[in-house]
Design an enzyme around this catalytic site. Structure first.
Site, PDB file in Angstrom:
ATOM      1  N   ASP A 182      -5.045 -18.578  -8.266  1.00 28.41           N
ATOM      2  CA  ASP A 182      -5.508 -17.561  -7.318  1.00 28.41           C
ATOM      3  C   ASP A 182      -6.921 -17.915  -6.900  1.00 28.41           C
ATOM      4  OD1 ASP A 182      -6.500 -15.262  -6.012  1.00 28.41           O
ATOM      5  OD2 ASP A 182      -5.047 -13.997  -7.066  1.00 28.41           O
ATOM      6  N   ALA A 242       7.243 -11.710  -3.678  1.00 26.08           N
ATOM      7  CA  ALA A 242       6.040 -11.657  -2.851  1.00 26.08           C
ATOM      8  C   ALA A 242       6.393 -11.337  -1.397  1.00 26.08           C
ATOM      9  CB  ALA A 242       5.276 -12.971  -2.973  1.00 26.08           C
ATOM     10  N   ARG A 243       6.605 -12.364  -0.599  1.00 30.93           N
ATOM     11  CA  ARG A 243       6.957 -12.191   0.796  1.00 30.93           C
ATOM     12  C   ARG A 243       7.819 -13.356   1.247  1.00 30.93           C
ATOM     13  NH1 ARG A 243       6.084  -7.452   0.948  1.00 30.93           N
ATOM     14  NH2 ARG A 243       5.134  -6.260   2.614  1.00 30.93           N
ATOM     15  N   ASP A 267      13.643 -11.730  -4.173  1.00 31.63           N
ATOM     16  CA  ASP A 267      13.694 -10.360  -3.649  1.00 31.63           C
ATOM     17  C   ASP A 267      13.275 -10.329  -2.181  1.00 31.63           C
ATOM     18  OD1 ASP A 267      13.892  -7.415  -3.965  1.00 31.63           O
ATOM     19  OD2 ASP A 267      11.723  -7.476  -3.598  1.00 31.63           O
ATOM     20  N   GLU A 272      15.325 -10.604   6.708  1.00 29.19           N
ATOM     21  CA  GLU A 272      15.660  -9.502   5.797  1.00 29.19           C
ATOM     22  C   GLU A 272      16.458  -8.425   6.521  1.00 29.19           C
ATOM     23  OE1 GLU A 272      11.940  -8.310   4.065  1.00 29.19           O
ATOM     24  OE2 GLU A 272      11.953  -9.981   2.665  1.00 29.19           O
ATOM     25  N   HIS A 291      14.721  -7.069  -0.975  1.00 31.58           N
ATOM     26  CA  HIS A 291      13.350  -6.564  -0.879  1.00 31.58           C
ATOM     27  C   HIS A 291      13.250  -5.152  -1.473  1.00 31.58           C
ATOM     28  CE1 HIS A 291       9.446  -7.024   1.689  1.00 31.58           C
ATOM     29  NE2 HIS A 291       9.188  -6.458   0.514  1.00 31.58           N
TER      30      HIS A 291
END
Length: 348
Positions: A182, A242-243, A267, A272, A291
């Site tokens: 990070d 996350a995305r 996820d 989507e 999601h």
């Protein structure tokens, strides 16, 4: 003058309306999208706040917060996303327009972290593969689904924000070595959150499990591409809550099909929900969800209340979780001009 906040069709949760009712300076405006688009935008133009859905596929592109939409909303002062993500908000465009952008980071951290941990456990135990074999009537010897335990394994977290920090706490119960990549957190900060700071290549090479918890930005789009997947430890597991857009889905499928990776939990998706024909959905070592990691009763009530409180804070001060603090000076001037008396400049 009251601060008028618009939402489209449905709020994230009824807690948004309940919480907003406690602030007399807020007026909540419900706008339905079953009317001409020009009427929707005209209604938005009469508001100072826009409570906007966070998932890009749940909102027509025309109603995403872009420079084009902002040009039609000269009285808009603040936008807040439904959740921690803000794919539908162009933060740079908001800054240029003097509009504050806010997300609800942290509100769904528990729900997302629990979901990611559940995926990790199920993938290590090869539950998706065993379940597929049971459905198809091809279960033979049980040792064909020999799994692994999480205890003592190395887990790499890409992103150590609210969700990543909660993941590190949960993984500590299993005695895991937790690595974190990070760029926004230094080594001491990572250590305080229960992780060892490393660069992404080291994380990929050393981890039995890689779990993604970073936002989708220009830096993270396509971050986990074919090269990154090949750099992962053979037999490793990848999980993303996350995305969509961070993982190259075609490259992930190839890494699963050639056996380099043992499993993947997704996820979030490029599209989507993903179409039923998506090849990753048919792979026996993939665990998927649409999601829904943060879709818990507790998380939704929490983030909805946070959004209402953030709008209330913008009436005469500054909201928390600002994505664009550089917009504050112009926002303050615009708020005074639009709201007039009672919109004092915030202290400091």
């Amino acid at each position: 003058m009251r601060f008028r906040v618009a939402y489209l069709d449905l709020p994230m949760n009824e807690a948004f309306l309940t919480s907003a009712a406690a602030f007399p300076n807020l007026e909540i405006c419900h706008i339905t999208t079953d009317q001409p688009e020009r009427d929707v935008i005209a209604a938005l133009a009469g508001c100072q706040g826009y409570y906007v859905r966070a998932a890009r596929h749940e909102l027509p592109d025309r109603l995403h917060v872009t420079s084009a939409l902002l040009a039609e909303l000269p009285g808009l002062l603040m936008v807040a996303s439904y959740g921690a993500g803000y794919d539908t908000i162009d933060v740079e465009a908001c800054s240029e327009a003097g509009v504050l952008a806010v997300n609800q980071a942290g509100g769904n951290a528990e729900g997302v972290a629990e979901h990611a941990l559940g995926m990790i456990l199920l993938l290590l135990k090869r539950v998706p593969e065993a379940w597929a074999a049971m459905r198809e009537g091809r279960v033979g010897a049980r040792h064909a689904f020999l799994g692994r335990e999480l205890l003592g394994r190395t887990v790499g977290l890409v992103g150590l924000g609210h969700v990543g920090t909660r993941m590190a706490e949960l993984l500590a119960v299993f005695g895991c070595r937790v690595l974190a990549a990070d760029p926004a957190i230094d080594a001491a900060g990572c250590a305080a959150r229960g992780a060892q700071k490393v660069k992404l290549p080291e994380l990929l090479a050393a981890s039995d499990v890689v779990s993604l918890h970073c936002p989708l930005t220009s830096e993270t789009r396509g971050l986990i591409d074919a090269g990154a997947l090949r750099a992962m430890r053979p037999g490793a597991v990848l999980v993303s809550t996350a995305r969509g857009g961070i993982v190259d889905e075609a490259a992930l499928l190839a890494a699963l099909e050639d056996g380099h990776l043992a499993g993947a939990g997704l996820d979030v998706w490029n599209e989507e929900p993903p179409p039923a024909s998506h090849p990753l959905l048919a792979h026996p070592a993939v665990l998927g969800s649409p999601h829904t990691a943060g879709v818990t009763a507790e998380s939704r009530a929490r983030v909805a209340s946070m959004a209402a409180e953030a709008f209330a804070a913008a009436v005469a001060g500054l909201p928390p979780r600002l994505l664009n603090p550089e917009a504050v000076p112009r926002f303050t001037e615009r708020r005074q001009a639009i709201l007039g008396k009672g919109a004092e400049r915030p202290a400091g």
